[in-house]
Design a protein around this motif. Structure first.
Motif, PDB file in Angstrom:
ATOM      1  N   ASP A 273     -36.039  28.196  64.763  1.00 51.32           N
ATOM      2  CA  ASP A 273     -37.400  28.054  64.238  1.00 51.32           C
ATOM      3  C   ASP A 273     -37.407  27.899  62.716  1.00 51.32           C
ATOM      4  N   GLU A 274     -36.251  27.675  62.120  1.00 55.83           N
ATOM      5  CA  GLU A 274     -36.205  27.515  60.666  1.00 55.83           C
ATOM      6  C   GLU A 274     -36.012  26.049  60.296  1.00 55.83           C
ATOM      7  N   LYS A 275     -36.454  25.710  59.065  1.00 61.76           N
ATOM      8  CA  LYS A 275     -36.366  24.312  58.640  1.00 61.76           C
ATOM      9  C   LYS A 275     -35.029  23.990  57.986  1.00 61.76           C
ATOM     10  N   ASP A 276     -34.503  24.977  57.266  1.00 63.88           N
ATOM     11  CA  ASP A 276     -33.321  24.698  56.447  1.00 63.88           C
ATOM     12  C   ASP A 276     -32.146  25.587  56.824  1.00 63.88           C
ATOM     13  N   PHE A 277     -30.975  25.082  56.483  1.00 61.07           N
ATOM     14  CA  PHE A 277     -29.764  25.897  56.646  1.00 61.07           C
ATOM     15  C   PHE A 277     -29.724  26.936  55.536  1.00 61.07           C
ATOM     16  N   GLU A 278     -29.262  28.136  55.883  1.00 57.69           N
ATOM     17  CA  GLU A 278     -29.124  29.185  54.857  1.00 57.69           C
ATOM     18  C   GLU A 278     -27.701  29.688  54.860  1.00 57.69           C
ATOM     19  N   GLN A 279     -27.139  29.832  53.669  1.00 56.52           N
ATOM     20  CA  GLN A 279     -25.768  30.342  53.614  1.00 56.52           C
ATOM     21  C   GLN A 279     -25.772  31.820  54.015  1.00 56.52           C
ATOM     22  N   GLN A 280     -24.811  32.178  54.870  1.00 58.84           N
ATOM     23  CA  GLN A 280     -24.718  33.556  55.374  1.00 58.84           C
ATOM     24  C   GLN A 280     -23.686  34.318  54.564  1.00 58.84           C
ATOM     25  N   GLU A 281     -23.984  35.577  54.325  1.00 60.80           N
ATOM     26  CA  GLU A 281     -23.020  36.455  53.666  1.00 60.80           C
ATOM     27  C   GLU A 281     -22.980  37.757  54.433  1.00 60.80           C
ATOM     28  N   GLY A 282     -22.047  38.636  54.077  1.00 60.68           N
ATOM     29  CA  GLY A 282     -21.995  39.945  54.719  1.00 60.68           C
ATOM     30  C   GLY A 282     -21.407  39.867  56.104  1.00 60.68           C
ATOM     31  N   PRO A 283     -21.854  40.770  57.009  1.00 66.00           N
ATOM     32  CA  PRO A 283     -21.208  40.905  58.325  1.00 66.00           C
ATOM     33  C   PRO A 283     -21.163  39.609  59.147  1.00 66.00           C
ATOM     34  N   VAL A 284     -22.227  38.797  59.056  1.00 65.13           N
ATOM     35  CA  VAL A 284     -22.259  37.567  59.872  1.00 65.13           C
ATOM     36  C   VAL A 284     -21.152  36.616  59.403  1.00 65.13           C
ATOM     37  N   ALA A 285     -21.072  36.400  58.089  1.00 67.45           N
ATOM     38  CA  ALA A 285     -20.043  35.495  57.548  1.00 67.45           C
ATOM     39  C   ALA A 285     -18.650  36.090  57.777  1.00 67.45           C
ATOM     40  N   ASP A 286     -18.538  37.417  57.679  1.00 69.43           N
ATOM     41  CA  ASP A 286     -17.230  38.064  57.876  1.00 69.43           C
ATOM     42  C   ASP A 286     -16.732  37.868  59.313  1.00 69.43           C
ATOM     43  N   LYS A 287     -17.668  37.957  60.256  1.00 67.96           N
ATOM     44  CA  LYS A 287     -17.297  37.811  61.663  1.00 67.96           C
ATOM     45  C   LYS A 287     -16.725  36.410  61.921  1.00 67.96           C
ATOM     46  N   VAL A 288     -17.377  35.426  61.319  1.00 67.84           N
ATOM     47  CA  VAL A 288     -16.920  34.043  61.478  1.00 67.84           C
ATOM     48  C   VAL A 288     -15.541  33.894  60.837  1.00 67.84           C
ATOM     49  N   SER A 289     -15.383  34.443  59.648  1.00 72.45           N
ATOM     50  CA  SER A 289     -14.122  34.334  58.919  1.00 72.45           C
ATOM     51  C   SER A 289     -12.974  35.008  59.706  1.00 72.45           C
TER      52      SER A 289
END
Ligand code: PMV
Length: 347
Positions: free
Chosen positions: A70-86
């Motif tokens: 439901d969002e228009k733009d991409f947002e850079q993720q930081e913290g736990p979400v980005a860490d999980k991907v990494s």
């Protein structure tokens, strides 16, 4: 030499007819029982992965951008979400015995609300397994990809790789626990209408919940009944015996939620809308108006499983009936292919 590779994958969420709950080996995400699901045509994730390897750059970067449905733009993720991907990208490299990429950029978006019991982690991690491994130059079979997706921590992600109707073999070891298609998306014209009553992210995710399943006094009974019912649902599926199939689906959802509600701490996902809808669907069936069967994942939203030919009748009933709380959104899904690459990149 510096090299850059960009891969985009479309991967479906899946709805389990016989569900996975509890982990026999949490470190390797090995379940107690097999499970069985259908890929969903309208609930999917698209992920573009760009890896850079070769000569070291001055500042290696790991960037993960997310755009919710439901969002228009991409947002850079930081913290736990980005860490999980990494962490998962590192795990894939380790699994494939390749060196870590210098840098990566990942963009991901999905067509449905996440964290609401529609398997958003399954579609996301399966897309990542395929996109990252391909960008690393590995050509894994669907079976191997399913193992890699399972290791993301979202075990059910393994069922989003094969096509159509998918069986996850629990396996005795990490190389044996994998998913395979037991019927293509054309095998049976079923549908899953997802009734969304609440699109807010649930408080407790399934990965946390699995770890407490054994604390329920009913857990052993569930493992026994699921083990007994698995061959029955496979037969009902192959025979296209919808009444028997539906009865087994509902029994399995209720048994999983009985365990969830009685584990410590309890996980109570249902809302009044969930229960009202169960009654409504049962009444429609008993009065011969509509043959549909419910299943519920880790969330309050209902999946209405029915024959594809009955979808227009179901929509008409959903629009006119006041017995159920009005869902804020309906998503009509048909059986779908598993994860596959597409040529349209997200950036
Ligand atoms: O794979 P996970 O950790 O997202 O757990 C999935 C659990 C259920 O969705 C509730 C059941 C299932 O088999 O999909």
């Amino acid at each position: 030499m510096k090299s850059t590779k960009k891969i985009t994958v479309h991967s479906p969420a899946n709805i389990a007819f016989m569900k996975y709950w509890g982990q026999k080996d949490a470190a390797h995400i090995l379940p107690y029982t097999d499970s069985f699901s259908m890929n969903l045509s309208e609930c999917y994730t698209i992920t573009t992965v760009q890896l850079e390897s070769g000569q070291p750059q001055s500042t290696p970067q790991r960037q993960f951008y997310l755009k919710k449905y439901d969002e228009k733009d991409f947002e850079q993720q930081e913290g736990p979400v980005a860490d999980k991907v990494s962490t998962y990208v590192d795990k894939i490299c380790h699994h494939l015995k390749t060196s870590l990429p210098q840098s990566y950029t990942i963009y991901s978006t999905n067509s449905f609300p996440i964290g609401t019991g529609i398997a958003s982690s399954a579609s996301f991690f399966s897309s990542l397994a395929m996109a990252v491994s391909r960008a690393l130059g590995a050509t894994l079979s669907t079976r191997e990809l399913s193992i890699l997706a399972r290791l993301s921590g979202s075990g059910s992600a393994c069922r989003s790789l094969p096509d159509g109707f998918v069986w996850w073999h629990k396996g005795k070891s990490t190389t044996k626990s994998c998913a395979e298609s037991i019927g293509s998306e054309k095998f049976w014209d079923l549908a899953d209408i997802v009734l969304i009553f609440n699109d807010q992210h649930k408080r407790t995710g399934s990965q946390e919940g699995h770890k407490k399943a054994e604390s329920s006094p009913f857990f052993t009974a569930r493992v026994a009944s699921t083990t007994a019912n698995l061959p029955l649902i496979k037969k009902a599926f192959l025979d296209k015996d919808f009444a028997q199939f539906g009865q087994l689906i509902e029994a399995d959802a209720l048994s999983m939620h009985a365990v969830m509600m009685t584990q410590t701490p309890p996980l109570f996902y249902w809302s009044p809308a969930t229960i009202r809808t169960i009654h409504w669907m049962t009444q429609l069936r008993e009065t011969g108006q509509l043959e549909s069967y419910f299943t519920i994942d880790a969330g309050e939203n209902i999946h209405m499983i029915l024959k594809a030919t009955d979808v227009p009748a179901a929509i008409a009933l959903l629009q006119k009936d006041t017995i159920i709380s009005q869902p804020s959104q309906l998503i009509v899904n048909y059986p779908a292919k598993g994860a596959h690459t597409i040529s349209r990149h997200l950036f």
